[in-house]
Design a protein around this motif. Structure first.
Motif, PDB file in Angstrom:
ATOM      1  N   LYS A   6       0.852  -1.183   0.000  1.00 44.59           N
ATOM      2  CA  LYS A   6       0.000   0.000   0.000  1.00 44.59           C
ATOM      3  C   LYS A   6       0.889   1.235   0.000  1.00 44.59           C
ATOM      4  CE  LYS A   6      -3.213  -2.664   2.738  1.00 44.59           C
ATOM      5  NZ  LYS A   6      -3.738  -2.917   4.053  1.00 44.59           N
ATOM      6  N   LYS A   7       0.288   2.375  -0.294  1.00 48.00           N
ATOM      7  CA  LYS A   7       1.015   3.641  -0.261  1.00 48.00           C
ATOM      8  C   LYS A   7       0.558   4.438   0.954  1.00 48.00           C
ATOM      9  CE  LYS A   7       2.003   3.857  -5.133  1.00 48.00           C
ATOM     10  NZ  LYS A   7       1.141   3.312  -6.137  1.00 48.00           N
ATOM     11  N   PHE A   8       1.537   5.101   1.582  1.00 47.21           N
ATOM     12  CA  PHE A   8       1.278   5.907   2.767  1.00 47.21           C
ATOM     13  C   PHE A   8       1.882   7.289   2.586  1.00 47.21           C
ATOM     14  CE2 PHE A   8       1.056   1.540   4.026  1.00 47.21           C
ATOM     15  CZ  PHE A   8      -0.046   1.498   4.861  1.00 47.21           C
ATOM     16  N   VAL A   9       1.048   8.302   2.763  1.00 42.79           N
ATOM     17  CA  VAL A   9       1.467   9.696   2.670  1.00 42.79           C
ATOM     18  C   VAL A   9       1.853  10.177   4.060  1.00 42.79           C
ATOM     19  CG1 VAL A   9       0.635  12.035   2.237  1.00 42.79           C
ATOM     20  CG2 VAL A   9       0.011  10.182   0.681  1.00 42.79           C
ATOM     21  N   VAL A  10       2.969  10.867   4.123  1.00 41.55           N
ATOM     22  CA  VAL A  10       3.444  11.424   5.390  1.00 41.55           C
ATOM     23  C   VAL A  10       3.683  12.919   5.213  1.00 41.55           C
ATOM     24  CG1 VAL A  10       5.228  11.367   7.169  1.00 41.55           C
ATOM     25  CG2 VAL A  10       4.616   9.265   5.953  1.00 41.55           C
ATOM     26  N   TRP A  11       3.141  13.711   6.134  1.00 44.82           N
ATOM     27  CA  TRP A  11       3.479  15.132   6.279  1.00 44.82           C
ATOM     28  C   TRP A  11       4.168  15.260   7.616  1.00 44.82           C
ATOM     29  CZ3 TRP A  11       3.822  18.981   3.038  1.00 44.82           C
ATOM     30  CH2 TRP A  11       3.023  18.996   1.883  1.00 44.82           C
ATOM     31  N   GLY A  12       5.392  15.757   7.604  1.00 50.73           N
ATOM     32  CA  GLY A  12       6.135  15.950   8.838  1.00 50.73           C
ATOM     33  C   GLY A  12       6.619  17.382   8.965  1.00 50.73           C
ATOM     34  N   SER A  13       7.107  17.717  10.148  1.00 50.35           N
ATOM     35  CA  SER A  13       7.632  19.055  10.421  1.00 50.35           C
ATOM     36  C   SER A  13       9.119  18.980  10.704  1.00 50.35           C
ATOM     37  CB  SER A  13       6.936  19.665  11.634  1.00 50.35           C
ATOM     38  OG  SER A  13       5.555  19.799  11.398  1.00 50.35           O
ATOM     39  N   TYR A  14       9.812  20.041  10.296  1.00 48.19           N
ATOM     40  CA  TYR A  14      11.237  20.189  10.590  1.00 48.19           C
ATOM     41  C   TYR A  14      11.422  21.012  11.857  1.00 48.19           C
ATOM     42  CZ  TYR A  14      12.771  18.519   5.981  1.00 48.19           C
ATOM     43  OH  TYR A  14      13.030  17.765   4.875  1.00 48.19           O
ATOM     44  N   CYS A  15      12.563  20.822  12.502  1.00 48.94           N
ATOM     45  CA  CYS A  15      12.938  21.610  13.674  1.00 48.94           C
ATOM     46  C   CYS A  15      13.296  23.041  13.252  1.00 48.94           C
ATOM     47  CB  CYS A  15      14.136  20.970  14.372  1.00 48.94           C
ATOM     48  SG  CYS A  15      15.654  20.963  13.388  1.00 48.94           S
ATOM     49  N   GLU A  16      13.424  23.914  14.229  1.00 54.10           N
ATOM     50  CA  GLU A  16      13.909  25.274  13.977  1.00 54.10           C
ATOM     51  C   GLU A  16      15.372  25.189  13.540  1.00 54.10           C
ATOM     52  OE1 GLU A  16      12.459  28.505  15.177  1.00 54.10           O
ATOM     53  OE2 GLU A  16      10.517  27.560  15.493  1.00 54.10           O
ATOM     54  N   ASN A  17      15.801  26.126  12.711  1.00 56.91           N
ATOM     55  CA  ASN A  17      17.192  26.175  12.239  1.00 56.91           C
ATOM     56  C   ASN A  17      17.626  24.872  11.583  1.00 56.91           C
ATOM     57  OD1 ASN A  17      17.552  28.851  13.344  1.00 56.91           O
ATOM     58  ND2 ASN A  17      17.721  27.867  15.350  1.00 56.91           N
ATOM     59  N   VAL A  18      16.723  24.299  10.793  1.00 59.78           N
ATOM     60  CA  VAL A  18      16.965  22.978  10.212  1.00 59.78           C
ATOM     61  C   VAL A  18      18.212  22.938   9.332  1.00 59.78           C
ATOM     62  CG1 VAL A  18      15.381  23.412   8.278  1.00 59.78           C
ATOM     63  CG2 VAL A  18      15.939  21.070   8.919  1.00 59.78           C
ATOM     64  N   THR A  56       6.298  12.902   2.040  1.00 61.11           N
ATOM     65  CA  THR A  56       6.828  11.655   1.497  1.00 61.11           C
ATOM     66  C   THR A  56       5.709  10.663   1.226  1.00 61.11           C
ATOM     67  OG1 THR A  56       8.497   9.926   1.793  1.00 61.11           O
ATOM     68  CG2 THR A  56       7.300  10.621   3.741  1.00 61.11           C
ATOM     69  N   VAL A  57       5.990   9.738   0.326  1.00 65.80           N
ATOM     70  CA  VAL A  57       5.093   8.613   0.081  1.00 65.80           C
ATOM     71  C   VAL A  57       5.933   7.345   0.178  1.00 65.80           C
ATOM     72  CG1 VAL A  57       3.513   7.479  -1.519  1.00 65.80           C
ATOM     73  CG2 VAL A  57       3.614   9.982  -1.444  1.00 65.80           C
ATOM     74  N   TYR A  58       5.582   6.517   1.154  1.00 63.51           N
ATOM     75  CA  TYR A  58       6.222   5.226   1.334  1.00 63.51           C
ATOM     76  C   TYR A  58       5.342   4.130   0.746  1.00 63.51           C
ATOM     77  CZ  TYR A  58       9.364   7.339   4.788  1.00 63.51           C
ATOM     78  OH  TYR A  58      10.306   8.112   5.413  1.00 63.51           O
ATOM     79  N   ILE A  59       5.964   3.029   0.385  1.00 66.83           N
ATOM     80  CA  ILE A  59       5.263   1.839  -0.088  1.00 66.83           C
ATOM     81  C   ILE A  59       5.571   0.735   0.921  1.00 66.83           C
ATOM     82  CG2 ILE A  59       5.042   0.177  -1.964  1.00 66.83           C
ATOM     83  CD1 ILE A  59       6.150   2.506  -3.789  1.00 66.83           C
ATOM     84  N   ALA A  60       4.526   0.238   1.554  1.00 63.98           N
ATOM     85  CA  ALA A  60       4.707  -0.725   2.646  1.00 63.98           C
ATOM     86  C   ALA A  60       3.476  -1.617   2.764  1.00 63.98           C
ATOM     87  CB  ALA A  60       4.933   0.032   3.956  1.00 63.98           C
TER      88      ALA A  60
END
Length: 93
Positions: A6-18, A56-60
Motif C-alpha cells: 500500500k502507499k502511505f502519505v506522510v506530512w512531517g515538520s522540521y525543527c527550527e534552524n533545520v 513523502t510517500v512510502y510503499i509498505a
C-alpha cells in the motif's frame, strides 16, 4: 492476510534552524533514502520550499511498517523531523 503493498502519505515538520542542525546527519539521511528508493519502499520525498514541512510517500504492507520507515530515518532519530502525520493513500492517477 493480504501481502499487497500500500502507499502511505506522510506530512512531517522540521525543527527550527533545520539547515544548520541537519548538517551532521544529512549524508546518513540521503544514504537511507537512496536505499529505500532502490528497494522500492520510497516513492517520493522532499521538503516544502520554506523547509518547514517534509512530504513523502512510502510503499509498505501496513501502517506499522510505514511508520517504521519514517522513524528509522536519521532525521527522525536526531530531532530534525519533530512530528508527523501518516495516512494510507489511494492513488487514482
Amino acid at each position: 492476510m493480504s501481502t499487497e503493498l500500500k502507499k502511505f502519505v506522510v506530512w512531517g515538520s522540521y525543527c527550527e534552524n533545520v539547515l544548520e542542525k541537519r548538517a551532521p546527519f544529512r549524508q546518513a539521511h540521503l544514504d537511507n533514502l537512496k536505499a529505500l528508493y532502490e528497494a522500492g519502499s520510497l516513492l517520493t520525498i522532499g521538503p516544502t520550499q520554506d523547509v518547514t514541512k517534509v512530504f513523502t510517500v512510502y510503499i509498505a504492507p501496513d501502517l506499522a511498517s510505514a511508520r517504521q520507515l519514517f522513524e528509522s530515518d536519521p532525521y527522525w532519530q536526531n530531532g530534525i523531523w519533530t512530528d508527523y502525520e501518516i495516512h494510507e493513500w489511494i492513488q487514482v492517477y
